[in-house]
Scaffold this active site. Structure first.
Site, PDB file in Angstrom:
ATOM      1  N   CYS A  82     -19.176  35.973 -11.642  1.00 39.24           N
ATOM      2  CA  CYS A  82     -18.616  37.284 -11.324  1.00 39.24           C
ATOM      3  C   CYS A  82     -17.785  37.235 -10.048  1.00 39.24           C
ATOM      4  O   CYS A  82     -18.148  36.543  -9.088  1.00 39.24           O
ATOM      5  CB  CYS A  82     -19.734  38.300 -11.106  1.00 39.24           C
ATOM      6  N   CYS A  83     -16.723  38.005 -10.052  1.00 41.63           N
ATOM      7  CA  CYS A  83     -15.969  38.318  -8.843  1.00 41.63           C
ATOM      8  C   CYS A  83     -15.369  39.700  -9.078  1.00 41.63           C
ATOM      9  O   CYS A  83     -15.611  40.318 -10.120  1.00 41.63           O
ATOM     10  CB  CYS A  83     -14.931  37.247  -8.506  1.00 41.63           C
ATOM     11  N   TRP A  84     -14.590  40.193  -8.140  1.00 48.20           N
ATOM     12  CA  TRP A  84     -14.111  41.576  -8.225  1.00 48.20           C
ATOM     13  C   TRP A  84     -13.421  41.865  -9.557  1.00 48.20           C
ATOM     14  O   TRP A  84     -13.735  42.848 -10.216  1.00 48.20           O
ATOM     15  CB  TRP A  84     -13.210  41.872  -7.033  1.00 48.20           C
ATOM     16  N   THR A  85     -12.488  41.016  -9.969  1.00 49.39           N
ATOM     17  CA  THR A  85     -11.811  41.222 -11.264  1.00 49.39           C
ATOM     18  C   THR A  85     -12.370  40.324 -12.362  1.00 49.39           C
ATOM     19  O   THR A  85     -12.108  40.563 -13.529  1.00 49.39           O
ATOM     20  CB  THR A  85     -10.301  40.943 -11.159  1.00 49.39           C
ATOM     21  N   LEU A 133     -16.611  42.672 -11.369  1.00 46.32           N
ATOM     22  CA  LEU A 133     -17.536  43.601 -10.733  1.00 46.32           C
ATOM     23  C   LEU A 133     -16.948  45.003 -10.623  1.00 46.32           C
ATOM     24  O   LEU A 133     -17.677  45.989 -10.614  1.00 46.32           O
ATOM     25  CB  LEU A 133     -17.904  43.092  -9.335  1.00 46.32           C
TER      26      LEU A 133
END
Length: 151
Positions: free
Chosen positions: A64-67, A108
């Site tokens: 997972c990461c922001w996008t 996320l």
């Protein structure tokens, strides 16, 4: 199933992911912001989770990461990993079915907890296709790993 999970941020959906996987009976290996003292950079923690899949110490991973984009790019640089960025259940099903994806990438920012459960339901319900064309495509991707040269 043993699942390696990474996130570059300690966000509610990342914590919900870990809780949901454990509730479903999976063993979770945490990386990045989900593991105190670990390096939370998306490239670092996504690579760590993907390497566990490639080494066989994890059956699958969720990065997972922001996008979700950076996490999927980093994971896909590890030979033997087929990471798919999934934003809905249909894409998650197809990633497992047609691409035999072994790493799920999530953003996320836009993944709500109900959507997370739908994506996971589809991911775990799908089986890799036995169709000859689908298997040949997956094998071709594997050959790309073997033929990759370092810069």
């Amino acid at each position: 199933m043993r699942i390696s999970v990474s996130s570059d941020m300690d966000e509610p959906v990342a914590r919900a992911l870990v809780a949901e996987l454990r509730e479903r009976g999976h063993e979770v290996l945490a990386h990045g912001a989900l593991r105190p003292g670990d390096d939370p950079q998306w490239a670092v923690c996504s690579e760590a989770a993907a390497r566990e899949v490639a080494a066989g110490t994890a059956d699958q991973a969720v990065v997972c990461c922001w996008t979700g984009t950076g996490a999927s790019i980093a994971a896909n640089k590890v030979a033997g990993v087929r990471a798919a960025l999934c934003t809905d259940a249909y894409t998650s099903d197809g990633a497992r079915r047609w691409n035999d994806a072994n790493v799920l990438a999530l953003g996320l920012r836009l993944t709500s907890e109900p959507l997370l459960r739908e994506i996971l339901d589809a991911w775990f319900a799908a089986e890799p296709s036995g169709d000859a064309d689908d298997r040949e495509n997956v094998a071709r991707v594997g050959r790309l790993d073997v033929n990759r040269t370092a810069p």
